[in-house]
Design a protein around this motif. Structure first.
Motif, PDB file in Angstrom:
ATOM      1  N   VAL A 113      51.734 -96.699 -39.445  1.00  0.00           N
ATOM      2  CA  VAL A 113      51.141 -95.201 -39.811  1.00  0.00           C
ATOM      3  C   VAL A 113      50.707 -95.130 -41.398  1.00  0.00           C
ATOM      4  O   VAL A 113      49.835 -94.369 -41.640  1.00  0.00           O
ATOM      5  N   SER A 114      51.488 -95.648 -42.451  1.00  0.00           N
ATOM      6  CA  SER A 114      51.316 -95.701 -43.749  1.00  0.00           C
ATOM      7  C   SER A 114      49.937 -96.514 -44.053  1.00  0.00           C
ATOM      8  O   SER A 114      49.119 -95.763 -44.746  1.00  0.00           O
ATOM      9  N   LYS A 115      49.782 -97.545 -43.498  1.00  0.00           N
ATOM     10  CA  LYS A 115      48.389 -98.244 -43.370  1.00  0.00           C
ATOM     11  C   LYS A 115      47.349 -97.209 -43.143  1.00  0.00           C
ATOM     12  O   LYS A 115      46.220 -97.519 -43.706  1.00  0.00           O
ATOM     13  N   ARG A 116      47.325 -96.612 -41.954  1.00  0.00           N
ATOM     14  CA  ARG A 116      46.295 -95.662 -41.447  1.00  0.00           C
ATOM     15  C   ARG A 116      45.963 -94.506 -42.456  1.00  0.00           C
ATOM     16  O   ARG A 116      44.898 -94.307 -42.934  1.00  0.00           O
ATOM     17  N   LEU A 117      47.314 -94.009 -42.881  1.00  0.00           N
ATOM     18  CA  LEU A 117      47.057 -92.834 -43.863  1.00  0.00           C
ATOM     19  C   LEU A 117      46.337 -93.312 -45.137  1.00  0.00           C
ATOM     20  O   LEU A 117      45.820 -92.587 -45.731  1.00  0.00           O
ATOM     21  N   ILE A 118      46.695 -94.499 -45.643  1.00  0.00           N
ATOM     22  CA  ILE A 118      46.270 -95.030 -46.607  1.00  0.00           C
ATOM     23  C   ILE A 118      44.567 -95.255 -46.679  1.00  0.00           C
ATOM     24  O   ILE A 118      43.812 -94.965 -47.657  1.00  0.00           O
ATOM     25  N   GLU A 119      44.330 -95.786 -45.465  1.00  0.00           N
ATOM     26  CA  GLU A 119      42.907 -95.876 -45.293  1.00  0.00           C
ATOM     27  C   GLU A 119      42.334 -94.473 -45.332  1.00  0.00           C
ATOM     28  O   GLU A 119      40.936 -94.478 -45.611  1.00  0.00           O
ATOM     29  N   GLU A 120      42.712 -93.728 -44.467  1.00  0.00           N
ATOM     30  CA  GLU A 120      42.249 -92.220 -44.309  1.00  0.00           C
ATOM     31  C   GLU A 120      41.862 -91.457 -45.801  1.00  0.00           C
ATOM     32  O   GLU A 120      40.951 -91.070 -46.123  1.00  0.00           O
ATOM     33  N   GLU A 121      43.122 -91.920 -46.627  1.00  0.00           N
ATOM     34  CA  GLU A 121      42.939 -91.226 -48.012  1.00  0.00           C
ATOM     35  C   GLU A 121      41.628 -91.936 -48.913  1.00  0.00           C
ATOM     36  O   GLU A 121      41.161 -91.382 -49.518  1.00  0.00           O
ATOM     37  N   GLN A 122      41.479 -93.118 -48.580  1.00  0.00           N
ATOM     38  CA  GLN A 122      40.763 -94.039 -49.307  1.00  0.00           C
ATOM     39  C   GLN A 122      39.040 -93.423 -48.845  1.00  0.00           C
ATOM     40  O   GLN A 122      38.179 -93.190 -49.577  1.00  0.00           O
ATOM     41  N   TYR A 123      39.274 -93.174 -47.477  1.00  0.00           N
ATOM     42  CA  TYR A 123      37.750 -92.728 -46.812  1.00  0.00           C
ATOM     43  C   TYR A 123      37.550 -91.452 -47.419  1.00  0.00           C
ATOM     44  O   TYR A 123      36.548 -91.083 -47.664  1.00  0.00           O
ATOM     45  N   ARG A 124      38.557 -90.596 -47.552  1.00  0.00           N
ATOM     46  CA  ARG A 124      38.284 -89.072 -47.946  1.00  0.00           C
ATOM     47  C   ARG A 124      37.866 -89.107 -49.594  1.00  0.00           C
ATOM     48  O   ARG A 124      37.172 -88.356 -49.533  1.00  0.00           O
ATOM     49  N   ARG A 125      38.553 -89.935 -50.126  1.00  0.00           N
ATOM     50  CA  ARG A 125      38.053 -89.949 -51.518  1.00  0.00           C
ATOM     51  C   ARG A 125      36.886 -90.554 -51.659  1.00  0.00           C
ATOM     52  O   ARG A 125      36.010 -89.946 -52.650  1.00  0.00           O
ATOM     53  N   LEU A 126      36.494 -91.424 -51.003  1.00  0.00           N
ATOM     54  CA  LEU A 126      35.162 -92.134 -50.945  1.00  0.00           C
ATOM     55  C   LEU A 126      33.786 -90.947 -50.746  1.00  0.00           C
ATOM     56  O   LEU A 126      33.035 -90.815 -51.248  1.00  0.00           O
ATOM     57  N   VAL A 127      34.399 -89.897 -49.587  1.00  0.00           N
ATOM     58  CA  VAL A 127      33.604 -88.966 -49.083  1.00  0.00           C
ATOM     59  C   VAL A 127      33.406 -87.990 -50.316  1.00  0.00           C
ATOM     60  O   VAL A 127      32.171 -87.377 -50.674  1.00  0.00           O
ATOM     61  N   VAL A 128      34.274 -87.733 -50.851  1.00  0.00           N
ATOM     62  CA  VAL A 128      34.604 -86.582 -51.895  1.00  0.00           C
ATOM     63  C   VAL A 128      33.853 -87.083 -53.297  1.00  0.00           C
ATOM     64  O   VAL A 128      33.013 -86.207 -53.849  1.00  0.00           O
TER      65      VAL A 128
END
Length: 320
Positions: free
Chosen positions: A125-140
């Motif tokens: 779960v932590s790995k998936r959240l980190i990946e989602e956060e990285q993707y969100r920051r990339l999009v932002v």
């Protein structure tokens, strides 16, 4: 050697399952160590048959998983029955102790295996959240980059169109730059936070620094609260520019803030603005003002006075 140590580390942390050979070797090491401990205890207490093997079962299960733990428990029971360090004979009492030992080992193996499964699930779960956060920051970051490019394009187009009207360009140039600075400030506070005075100056600067006064001590706002207040200040400033104090030649704005017992109190007071004749139905901006501070146990109250808009904001300042 380094590879074996890394495999041991990952297996112990539950990151990956060690190889069968490595897990078996570790279990044998635990059994040898437990047997040696049992031999030492036998010099003092000859009737200790199974107790030293509990740690061996625990560590073998924690490292190699429940299958390794079961095999270690079976081997430990056999060693406790068959290996003697004294003249005591195998009797029914030892077999009764063996059943108790295996029962307790079963509970230990189940508990350790269940814990390993929970840790593995949380790690995933932590790995998936980190990946989602990285993707969100990339999009932002990409969105902010495009918005900045668009602002620069608008700035360049207006400059080109107003080359023959320098007096008009001089009046709007600093405002466009100030608005861009506000966008940059909001982008930065998403990660770090900012000072409330810097935020207000960035937002109100386009209307002229002699048109407003800021009264309050230095206050650094955490990121989430800074974003919410930036949206509120932007909405109030936009309304002041369209209908309030900044739309009148003599209009003036006073913004003051205090912090008492961890609660922030902000007062937005406009004077010398045009008279407010009618108040229309609440739109998006009004709803934003009313709801933006709710996550911080806060509220916003707006009064439409003859002298101009009077707005008070109260909220809890979260720890930075």
């Amino acid at each position: 050697m380094t590879k074996l140590f890394e495999e041991f580390k990952q297996g112990w942390q539950g990151v990956s399952q060690p190889s069968t050979l490595f897990a078996t070797g570790f279990a044998l090491f635990c059994l040898v160590l437990a047997t040696a401990t049992r031999f030492g205890l036998a010099q003092i207490r000859p009737d200790v048959f199974f107790t030293p093997y509990f740690p061996a079962v625990f560590f073998a299960t924690a490292f190699g998983g429940f299958r390794t733990g079961i095999a270690t428990a079976i081997a430990s029971g056999a060693l406790g029955v068959l290996v003697n360090f004294s003249g005591a004979e195998v009797d029914p009492a030892r077999f009764a102790l063996l059943m108790i030992f295996w029962t307790v080992c079963g509970i230990v193996i189940w508990g350790v295996a269940h814990y390993r499964a929970l840790v593995a699930q949380q790690r995933e779960v932590s790995k998936r959240l980190i990946e989602e956060e990285q993707y969100r920051r990339l999009v932002v970051d990409e969105l902010q980059h495009r918005l900045k490019n668009k602002s620069s394009t608008i700035h360049a187009v207006l400059h080109q169109a107003l080359q023959d009207r320098p007096e008009v360009w001089d009046r709007i140039d600093h405002r466009i730059r100030a608005l861009s600075a506000t966008d940059d400030l909001i982008a930065r506070v998403d990660g770090y936070g900012c000072d409330i005075r810097d935020m207000l100056r960035s937002e109100l600067g386009p209307y002229g620094h002699v048109r407003f006064n800021l009264n309050g001590e230095q206050l650094f706002l955490p990121a989430k609260l800074a974003v919410s207040l930036a949206l509120i200040f932007h909405e109030l400033a936009t309304n002041a520019g369209k209908y309030g104090a900044f739309s009148s030649p003599r209009g003036f704005l006073q913004v003051s803030w205090t912090v008492d017992d961890g609660r922030l109190n902000v007062t937005w007071d406009e004077t010398e603005g045009p008279a407010i004749e009618a108040i229309g139905e609440a739109g998006f901006g009004t709803k934003l003002l009313k709801s933006a501070l709710r996550p911080f146990d806060g509220k916003t109250e707006i009064s439409y006075l003859k002298t101009g808009i009077h707005c008070t904001m109260q909220c809890q300042v979260p720890p930075g």
